[in-house]
Design a protein around this motif. Structure first.
Motif, PDB file in Angstrom:
ATOM      1  N   ASN A   1       0.825  -1.206   0.000  1.00 56.85           N
ATOM      2  CA  ASN A   1       0.000   0.000   0.000  1.00 56.85           C
ATOM      3  C   ASN A   1       0.862   1.260   0.000  1.00 56.85           C
ATOM      4  O   ASN A   1       0.576   2.221  -0.722  1.00 56.85           O
ATOM      5  CB  ASN A   1      -0.929  -0.016   1.211  1.00 56.85           C
ATOM      6  N   LEU A   2       1.913   1.273   0.830  1.00 53.57           N
ATOM      7  CA  LEU A   2       2.799   2.436   0.870  1.00 53.57           C
ATOM      8  C   LEU A   2       3.492   2.645  -0.476  1.00 53.57           C
ATOM      9  O   LEU A   2       3.599   3.772  -0.969  1.00 53.57           O
ATOM     10  CB  LEU A   2       3.847   2.257   1.975  1.00 53.57           C
ATOM     11  N   PHE A   3       3.944   1.541  -1.060  1.00 54.04           N
ATOM     12  CA  PHE A   3       4.604   1.616  -2.367  1.00 54.04           C
ATOM     13  C   PHE A   3       3.627   2.103  -3.436  1.00 54.04           C
ATOM     14  O   PHE A   3       3.950   2.972  -4.243  1.00 54.04           O
ATOM     15  CB  PHE A   3       5.152   0.227  -2.721  1.00 54.04           C
ATOM     16  N   GLY A   4       2.409   1.538  -3.419  1.00 58.02           N
ATOM     17  CA  GLY A   4       1.404   1.953  -4.396  1.00 58.02           C
ATOM     18  C   GLY A   4       0.993   3.395  -4.233  1.00 58.02           C
ATOM     19  O   GLY A   4       0.778   4.121  -5.221  1.00 58.02           O
ATOM     20  N   THR A   5       0.904   3.864  -2.980  1.00 58.23           N
ATOM     21  CA  THR A   5       0.535   5.260  -2.737  1.00 58.23           C
ATOM     22  C   THR A   5       1.592   6.208  -3.285  1.00 58.23           C
ATOM     23  O   THR A   5       1.266   7.264  -3.829  1.00 58.23           O
ATOM     24  CB  THR A   5       0.338   5.498  -1.227  1.00 58.23           C
ATOM     25  N   SER A   6       2.859   5.836  -3.146  1.00 60.35           N
ATOM     26  CA  SER A   6       3.930   6.688  -3.686  1.00 60.35           C
ATOM     27  C   SER A   6       3.812   6.810  -5.201  1.00 60.35           C
ATOM     28  O   SER A   6       4.064   7.886  -5.763  1.00 60.35           O
ATOM     29  CB  SER A   6       5.301   6.133  -3.292  1.00 60.35           C
ATOM     30  N   ILE A   7       3.400   5.729  -5.861  1.00 62.26           N
ATOM     31  CA  ILE A   7       3.181   5.786  -7.312  1.00 62.26           C
ATOM     32  C   ILE A   7       1.980   6.668  -7.622  1.00 62.26           C
ATOM     33  O   ILE A   7       2.024   7.524  -8.515  1.00 62.26           O
ATOM     34  CB  ILE A   7       2.960   4.365  -7.880  1.00 62.26           C
ATOM     35  N   GLY A   8       0.886   6.473  -6.856  1.00 57.98           N
ATOM     36  CA  GLY A   8      -0.307   7.294  -7.063  1.00 57.98           C
ATOM     37  C   GLY A   8      -0.052   8.769  -6.874  1.00 57.98           C
ATOM     38  O   GLY A   8      -0.548   9.609  -7.637  1.00 57.98           O
ATOM     39  N   TYR A   9       0.752   9.129  -5.876  1.00 58.80           N
ATOM     40  CA  TYR A   9       1.054  10.537  -5.629  1.00 58.80           C
ATOM     41  C   TYR A   9       1.952  11.122  -6.712  1.00 58.80           C
ATOM     42  O   TYR A   9       1.860  12.303  -7.033  1.00 58.80           O
ATOM     43  CB  TYR A   9       1.695  10.699  -4.253  1.00 58.80           C
ATOM     44  N   THR A  10       2.838  10.296  -7.269  1.00 66.76           N
ATOM     45  CA  THR A  10       3.666  10.768  -8.382  1.00 66.76           C
ATOM     46  C   THR A  10       2.800  11.088  -9.592  1.00 66.76           C
ATOM     47  O   THR A  10       2.991  12.120 -10.259  1.00 66.76           O
ATOM     48  CB  THR A  10       4.722   9.702  -8.752  1.00 66.76           C
ATOM     49  N   ILE A  11       1.836  10.218  -9.875  1.00 63.35           N
ATOM     50  CA  ILE A  11       0.902  10.450 -10.979  1.00 63.35           C
ATOM     51  C   ILE A  11       0.111  11.735 -10.748  1.00 63.35           C
ATOM     52  O   ILE A  11       0.011  12.599 -11.633  1.00 63.35           O
ATOM     53  CB  ILE A  11      -0.064   9.255 -11.131  1.00 63.35           C
ATOM     54  N   THR A  12      -0.437  11.888  -9.544  1.00 64.22           N
ATOM     55  CA  THR A  12      -1.280  13.037  -9.237  1.00 64.22           C
ATOM     56  C   THR A  12      -0.501  14.340  -9.311  1.00 64.22           C
ATOM     57  O   THR A  12      -0.985  15.346  -9.835  1.00 64.22           O
ATOM     58  CB  THR A  12      -1.884  12.893  -7.825  1.00 64.22           C
ATOM     59  N   ALA A  13       0.721  14.329  -8.756  1.00 67.65           N
ATOM     60  CA  ALA A  13       1.545  15.540  -8.773  1.00 67.65           C
ATOM     61  C   ALA A  13       1.862  15.964 -10.203  1.00 67.65           C
ATOM     62  O   ALA A  13       1.831  17.159 -10.542  1.00 67.65           O
ATOM     63  CB  ALA A  13       2.837  15.303  -7.994  1.00 67.65           C
ATOM     64  N   SER A  14       2.146  14.988 -11.067  1.00 70.58           N
ATOM     65  CA  SER A  14       2.479  15.322 -12.462  1.00 70.58           C
ATOM     66  C   SER A  14       1.261  15.873 -13.200  1.00 70.58           C
ATOM     67  O   SER A  14       1.385  16.812 -14.001  1.00 70.58           O
ATOM     68  CB  SER A  14       3.014  14.083 -13.184  1.00 70.58           C
ATOM     69  N   ILE A  15       0.075  15.308 -12.926  1.00 69.74           N
ATOM     70  CA  ILE A  15      -1.150  15.795 -13.572  1.00 69.74           C
ATOM     71  C   ILE A  15      -1.425  17.231 -13.148  1.00 69.74           C
ATOM     72  O   ILE A  15      -1.808  18.080 -13.959  1.00 69.74           O
ATOM     73  CB  ILE A  15      -2.344  14.879 -13.225  1.00 69.74           C
ATOM     74  N   SER A  16      -1.211  17.526 -11.860  1.00 75.24           N
ATOM     75  CA  SER A  16      -1.441  18.885 -11.360  1.00 75.24           C
ATOM     76  C   SER A  16      -0.423  19.863 -11.924  1.00 75.24           C
ATOM     77  O   SER A  16      -0.760  21.001 -12.259  1.00 75.24           O
ATOM     78  CB  SER A  16      -1.393  18.891  -9.834  1.00 75.24           C
ATOM     79  N   ALA A  17       0.832  19.436 -12.020  1.00 74.53           N
ATOM     80  CA  ALA A  17       1.861  20.304 -12.601  1.00 74.53           C
ATOM     81  C   ALA A  17       1.569  20.577 -14.072  1.00 74.53           C
ATOM     82  O   ALA A  17       1.689  21.718 -14.551  1.00 74.53           O
ATOM     83  CB  ALA A  17       3.237  19.662 -12.439  1.00 74.53           C
ATOM     84  N   ALA A  18       1.158  19.525 -14.798  1.00 73.87           N
ATOM     85  CA  ALA A  18       0.815  19.707 -16.215  1.00 73.87           C
ATOM     86  C   ALA A  18      -0.414  20.599 -16.370  1.00 73.87           C
ATOM     87  O   ALA A  18      -0.530  21.349 -17.349  1.00 73.87           O
ATOM     88  CB  ALA A  18       0.553  18.338 -16.859  1.00 73.87           C
ATOM     89  N   ALA A  19      -1.317  20.549 -15.394  1.00 76.15           N
ATOM     90  CA  ALA A  19      -2.539  21.362 -15.457  1.00 76.15           C
ATOM     91  C   ALA A  19      -2.229  22.856 -15.420  1.00 76.15           C
ATOM     92  O   ALA A  19      -2.991  23.665 -15.965  1.00 76.15           O
ATOM     93  CB  ALA A  19      -3.472  20.998 -14.307  1.00 76.15           C
ATOM     94  N   VAL A  20      -1.136  23.238 -14.761  1.00 77.06           N
ATOM     95  CA  VAL A  20      -0.724  24.647 -14.743  1.00 77.06           C
ATOM     96  C   VAL A  20      -0.400  25.109 -16.162  1.00 77.06           C
ATOM     97  O   VAL A  20      -0.848  26.172 -16.617  1.00 77.06           O
ATOM     98  CB  VAL A  20       0.493  24.854 -13.812  1.00 77.06           C
ATOM     99  N   GLN A  21       0.353  24.285 -16.891  1.00 75.06           N
ATOM    100  CA  GLN A  21       0.692  24.611 -18.278  1.00 75.06           C
ATOM    101  C   GLN A  21      -0.556  24.627 -19.155  1.00 75.06           C
ATOM    102  O   GLN A  21      -0.734  25.523 -19.992  1.00 75.06           O
ATOM    103  CB  GLN A  21       1.703  23.590 -18.816  1.00 75.06           C
ATOM    104  N   LYS A  22      -1.450  23.658 -18.945  1.00 72.77           N
ATOM    105  CA  LYS A  22      -2.678  23.598 -19.741  1.00 72.77           C
ATOM    106  C   LYS A  22      -3.587  24.789 -19.460  1.00 72.77           C
ATOM    107  O   LYS A  22      -4.199  25.347 -20.376  1.00 72.77           O
ATOM    108  CB  LYS A  22      -3.429  22.299 -19.430  1.00 72.77           C
ATOM    109  N   SER A  23      -3.671  25.185 -18.193  1.00 71.70           N
ATOM    110  CA  SER A  23      -4.516  26.320 -17.818  1.00 71.70           C
ATOM    111  C   SER A  23      -4.078  27.597 -18.537  1.00 71.70           C
ATOM    112  O   SER A  23      -4.907  28.356 -19.059  1.00 71.70           O
ATOM    113  CB  SER A  23      -4.460  26.522 -16.305  1.00 71.70           C
TER     114      SER A  23
END
Length: 489
Positions: A136-158
């Motif tokens: 679960n801890l390992f999977g959460t770290s992957i999930g947070y990496t995905i989420t952080a990248s989507i949010s960072a990309a959203a700044v450029q898209k906005s």
């Protein structure tokens, strides 16, 4: 001469006595700097524990709650959120009692979740706990990496939508942002242990409140403008775009997303190990749990329900990056930047127990290996010192690289969240706390309390299993149209 010799003897005796007194003073001072287990004095409070919990809980999960409400509707949606919060608070309170074995003030400390399981349930269940917790801890770290990248990309898209219009093709590759997030984590991962993360957790908690509040404010503004979507009592409707099977899969996946939104039990014991005493650590932890769960539930209900009113059954999977909102673009940029900063801290809150487990296991196996035990102190001015260890640098860098690579290979936001939440919720939030409570309190089999606790565990197991299957189905469907290393959002 006899008088001089006597004077020297007296002086030596006095100096010797002073030295002995000084040594005793130093010994007492050292004892005051240590806890009852000989470790460095813990300084955590209800506020630092709450910050750790909020950092862990109010994360990417809050952004998917409007989508989860859309799948479940006005009846099941709010009820599910409230029930999950009550179950989480109750079982977390049971788990907090397992920090010490025996007396709650003087009993033997269990430093990790696995230590608590071993002390209460024996060695046979430790391996199951390890598998569930670290997966679960390992999977959460992957999930947070995905989420952080989507949010960072959203700044450029906005910014792109603001310049070129809302119909423009502003798709952005997430992979580069995942790599950038990984580079940041390589540096932050050198923080030696959980106890030294308090400053990062407080900053991350502030960020989570900031973007959650912005999300609520934007939803209210959207509703006031009269741009609300269609909502129903049962959520998304079966029709041209969705058949009955898809409806069931989506509803079950929504349960997994909500479970993920309350997922922090796997690090509860590690957070509790940072608390000072008196008062007894379990009492402080229960207060922190109540404060944190009630706060997060309030934010969850506001985000989920207001987001559902704003967008209806077509609510995006991520309310801030799915571009239900386009303006004011600078505020959306700020909110997504807050998400990225928050997830830098949240990643560490989840990974530190995993780091500690691996490093302590190796240190016990090779106690005299200087690569594991020797650290170099780096001085950054008179007040800030930082210890760097070569093994920690290499292994934690390798870990971050692996999670970053897997995030690039599996960029399915809602499916990943649902799966992580589903596989972690029942065993770590419900099963182990319930079993440890039954064992420690010697609750008689088939007694009313035993039946009630086992019924709770069984219901949560069925929900977790169904949600996990639904999330796997979602991943399978996403893989049909996915090309590795070319994902865009």
């Amino acid at each position: 001469m006899g008088g001089e010799e006597m004077g020297r003897e007296v002086e030596l005796a006095v100096n010797g006595g002073d030295a002995e007194a000084q040594r005793m003073d130093d010994g007492r001072r050292r004892d005051e700097d240590l806890d009852d287990d000989g470790r460095e004095k813990r300084t955590g409070t209800v506020w630092t524990a709450s910050a750790h919990i909020i950092t862990a809980v109010i994360g990417s999960g809050v952004l998917s709650l409007a989508w989860a409400m859309a799948q479940l509707g006005w009846i099941a949606g709010p009820i599910t959120l409230i029930l999950f919060s009550l179950v989480t608070f109750y079982t977390s309170s049971l788990l907090a009692n397992c920090y010490r074995s025996g007396d709650e003030r003087t009993g033997k400390r269990n430093y990790t979740y696995m230590d608590a399981v071993k002390s209460n349930l024996g060695k046979t269940q430790v391996w199951l706990c390890a598998l569930c917790q670290y997966t679960n801890l390992f999977g959460t770290s992957i999930g947070y990496t995905i989420t952080a990248s989507i949010s960072a990309a959203a700044v450029q898209k906005s910014n792109c939508f603001h310049r070129k219009g809302h119909a423009a093709d502003c798709m952005v590759s997430d992979s580069l942002y995942m790599v950038a997030f990984g580079v940041v984590q390589i540096f932050v991962s050198q923080v030696p242990n959980f106890h030294e993360l308090w400053f990062l957790s407080i900053l991350a908690a502030i960020m989570s409140f900031a973007y959650s509040t912005i999300s609520i404010g934007l939803s209210i503004a959207y509703i006031v403008q009269g741009k609300t979507g269609k909502t129903t009592l049962t959520g998304t409707e079966v029709g041209e775009d969705m058949d009955s099977a898809q409806k069931v899969w989506m509803a079950l996946q929504a349960l997994g997303d909500i479970a993920f939104a309350y997922s922090y039990s796997m690090i509860l014991i590690e957070i509790q190990d940072t608390l000072k005493s008196p008062p007894a650590e379990n009492k402080t932890m229960k207060k922190a749990t109540f404060l944190s769960v009630s706060t997060t539930t309030t934010f969850y209900l506001l985000n989920g329900l207001l987001g559902y009113v704003a967008f209806g059954n077509r609510a995006p999977g991520n309310i801030l990056t799915g571009f239900g909102f386009y303006e004011p673009y600078w505020l959306i940029d700020f909110a997504n930047a807050c998400i990225v900063v928050h997830l830098v801290g949240a990643y560490q809150v989840y990974c530190q127990p995993l780091y500690a487990a691996f490093e302590s296991t190796l240190t016990k196996s090779f106690p005299h290996n200087p690569l594991l035990t020797k650290s170099q102190t780096l001085n950054f001015g008179p007040k800030f010192k930082f210890k760097i260890n070569l093994f920690r640098l290499v292994w934690r860098t390798f870990f971050v690289c692996i999670t970053t690579l897997l995030a690039i290979l599996m960029p399915f936001f809602n499916d990943i969240l649902g799966f992580i939440g589903a596989i972690g919720f029942w065993p770590l939030t419900v099963y182990f706390p319930v079993e440890m409570y039954i064992k420690s309190k010697k609750i008689r089999v088939w007694s009313p309390k035993w039946i009630g606790l086992q019924s709770l565990s069984l219901v949560c197991f069925v929900i977790s299993l169904a949600s996990a299957v639904a999330s796997v189905e979602g991943v399978i469907q996403s893989l049909k149209t996915y090309t590795p290393f070319k994902s865009k959002s």
